[in-house]
Motif scaffolding. Structure first.
Motif, PDB file in Angstrom:
ATOM      1  N   ASN A  17       6.032  13.380   0.562  1.00  0.00           N
ATOM      2  CA  ASN A  17       6.865  13.348  -0.645  1.00  0.00           C
ATOM      3  C   ASN A  17       7.750  14.592  -0.736  1.00  0.00           C
ATOM      4  O   ASN A  17       8.908  14.500  -1.157  1.00  0.00           O
ATOM      5  CB  ASN A  17       6.009  13.190  -1.891  1.00  0.00           C
ATOM      6  N   GLN A  50       4.903   2.184   1.010  1.00  0.00           N
ATOM      7  CA  GLN A  50       5.880   2.633   0.011  1.00  0.00           C
ATOM      8  C   GLN A  50       6.565   3.921   0.469  1.00  0.00           C
ATOM      9  O   GLN A  50       7.783   4.050   0.353  1.00  0.00           O
ATOM     10  CB  GLN A  50       5.200   2.854  -1.332  1.00  0.00           C
ATOM     11  N   ILE A  51       5.784   4.875   0.985  1.00  0.00           N
ATOM     12  CA  ILE A  51       6.364   6.128   1.461  1.00  0.00           C
ATOM     13  C   ILE A  51       7.269   5.863   2.661  1.00  0.00           C
ATOM     14  O   ILE A  51       8.395   6.387   2.736  1.00  0.00           O
ATOM     15  CB  ILE A  51       5.262   7.152   1.803  1.00  0.00           C
ATOM     16  N   LEU A  63      -3.783   9.144   3.945  1.00  0.00           N
ATOM     17  CA  LEU A  63      -2.723   9.850   3.226  1.00  0.00           C
ATOM     18  C   LEU A  63      -3.276  10.962   2.340  1.00  0.00           C
ATOM     19  O   LEU A  63      -2.583  11.945   2.075  1.00  0.00           O
ATOM     20  CB  LEU A  63      -1.914   8.878   2.367  1.00  0.00           C
ATOM     21  N   ASN A  64      -4.491  10.810   1.890  1.00  0.00           N
ATOM     22  CA  ASN A  64      -5.104  11.813   1.026  1.00  0.00           C
ATOM     23  C   ASN A  64      -5.889  12.867   1.797  1.00  0.00           C
ATOM     24  O   ASN A  64      -6.522  13.732   1.187  1.00  0.00           O
ATOM     25  CB  ASN A  64      -5.964  11.130  -0.028  1.00  0.00           C
ATOM     26  N   ASP A 113      -4.608   4.508   2.776  1.00  0.00           N
ATOM     27  CA  ASP A 113      -4.522   5.386   1.607  1.00  0.00           C
ATOM     28  C   ASP A 113      -5.471   6.576   1.763  1.00  0.00           C
ATOM     29  O   ASP A 113      -5.149   7.700   1.370  1.00  0.00           O
ATOM     30  CB  ASP A 113      -4.837   4.621   0.326  1.00  0.00           C
ATOM     31  N   THR A 142       0.223  12.960   1.773  1.00  0.00           N
ATOM     32  CA  THR A 142       1.085  12.440   0.712  1.00  0.00           C
ATOM     33  C   THR A 142       1.971  13.531   0.138  1.00  0.00           C
ATOM     34  O   THR A 142       3.183  13.344  -0.028  1.00  0.00           O
ATOM     35  CB  THR A 142       0.237  11.806  -0.416  1.00  0.00           C
ATOM     36  N   LYS A 200       0.833  -1.198   0.000  1.00  0.00           N
ATOM     37  CA  LYS A 200       0.000   0.000   0.000  1.00  0.00           C
ATOM     38  C   LYS A 200       0.873   1.255   0.000  1.00  0.00           C
ATOM     39  O   LYS A 200       2.067   1.211   0.307  1.00  0.00           O
ATOM     40  CB  LYS A 200      -0.985  -0.021   1.165  1.00  0.00           C
ATOM     41  N   GLN A 201       0.253   2.357  -0.373  1.00  0.00           N
ATOM     42  CA  GLN A 201       0.960   3.622  -0.557  1.00  0.00           C
ATOM     43  C   GLN A 201       1.720   4.050   0.695  1.00  0.00           C
ATOM     44  O   GLN A 201       2.868   4.502   0.600  1.00  0.00           O
ATOM     45  CB  GLN A 201      -0.046   4.693  -0.982  1.00  0.00           C
ATOM     46  N   ALA A 202       1.139   3.907   1.861  1.00  0.00           N
ATOM     47  CA  ALA A 202       1.809   4.314   3.105  1.00  0.00           C
ATOM     48  C   ALA A 202       3.085   3.516   3.331  1.00  0.00           C
ATOM     49  O   ALA A 202       4.107   4.069   3.744  1.00  0.00           O
ATOM     50  CB  ALA A 202       0.863   4.160   4.289  1.00  0.00           C
TER      51      ALA A 202
END
Length: 156
Positions: free
Chosen positions: A133, A6-7, A116-117, A113, A129, A2-4
């Motif tokens: 980033n 990955q970050i 994060l948004n 996710d 996010t 999941k995106q979290a």
């Protein structure tokens, strides 16, 4: 993944153990560095110590958002630090830097996710996010400076 995650993984890379993007990381560059070298000034460049504290300022500031839901840091203060005047003080700073980074990573890994948004403190700052980033990009920028300053110092 999941995106979290990955970050969080990218943050681990730049700060603690990665080599994929810059072939190094903050921990690799700063651990075992003598505080006098960390404080050495070359012309008008910031010292390694100041750059490391500057980046930690943002890590700690974002971490504070997770803990207290407040953004207390300000860009205008992001280079204002008392001098690090001993190896013990330098090592203590680095310990705090790694600990704060690891705690921040843990918070990020637990995000969905959807989280994060969400808005980061205030609409004007965008989403989590965007800010995470941005911190990553900012961190790589200053990591490159640290590597170059170390090379310049080694030539002296």
């Amino acid at each position: 993944m999941k995106q979290a995650q990955q970050i969080a993984s990218r943050i681990k890379e730049v700060f603690l153990n990665g080599t994929w993007i810059a072939n190094t990381n903050y921990k690799n560059e700063l651990v075992n560095l003598d505080y006098e070298i960390a404080n050495k000034k070359i012309d008008t460049l910031n010292s390694i110590s100041v750059l490391a504290q500057h980046i930690h300022y943002y890590v700690a500031g974002i971490l504070n958002v997770y803990i207290n839901n407040t953004l207390e840091i300000r860009d205008k203060f992001s280079f204002d630090f008392p001098p690090i005047d001993s190896q013990q003080a330098w090592d203590a700073f680095l310990t705090r830097f790694w600990q704060d980074t690891q705690v921040l990573i843990t918070y990020i890994e637990d995000m969905s996710d959807k989280d994060l948004n969400q808005e980061f403190v205030d609409e004007k700052y965008g989403t989590y996010t965007r800010n995470l980033n941005g911190m990553l990009e900012h961190s790589y920028y200053h990591l490159g400076q640290i590597v170059l300053i170390k090379k310049l110092i080694a030539k002296l």
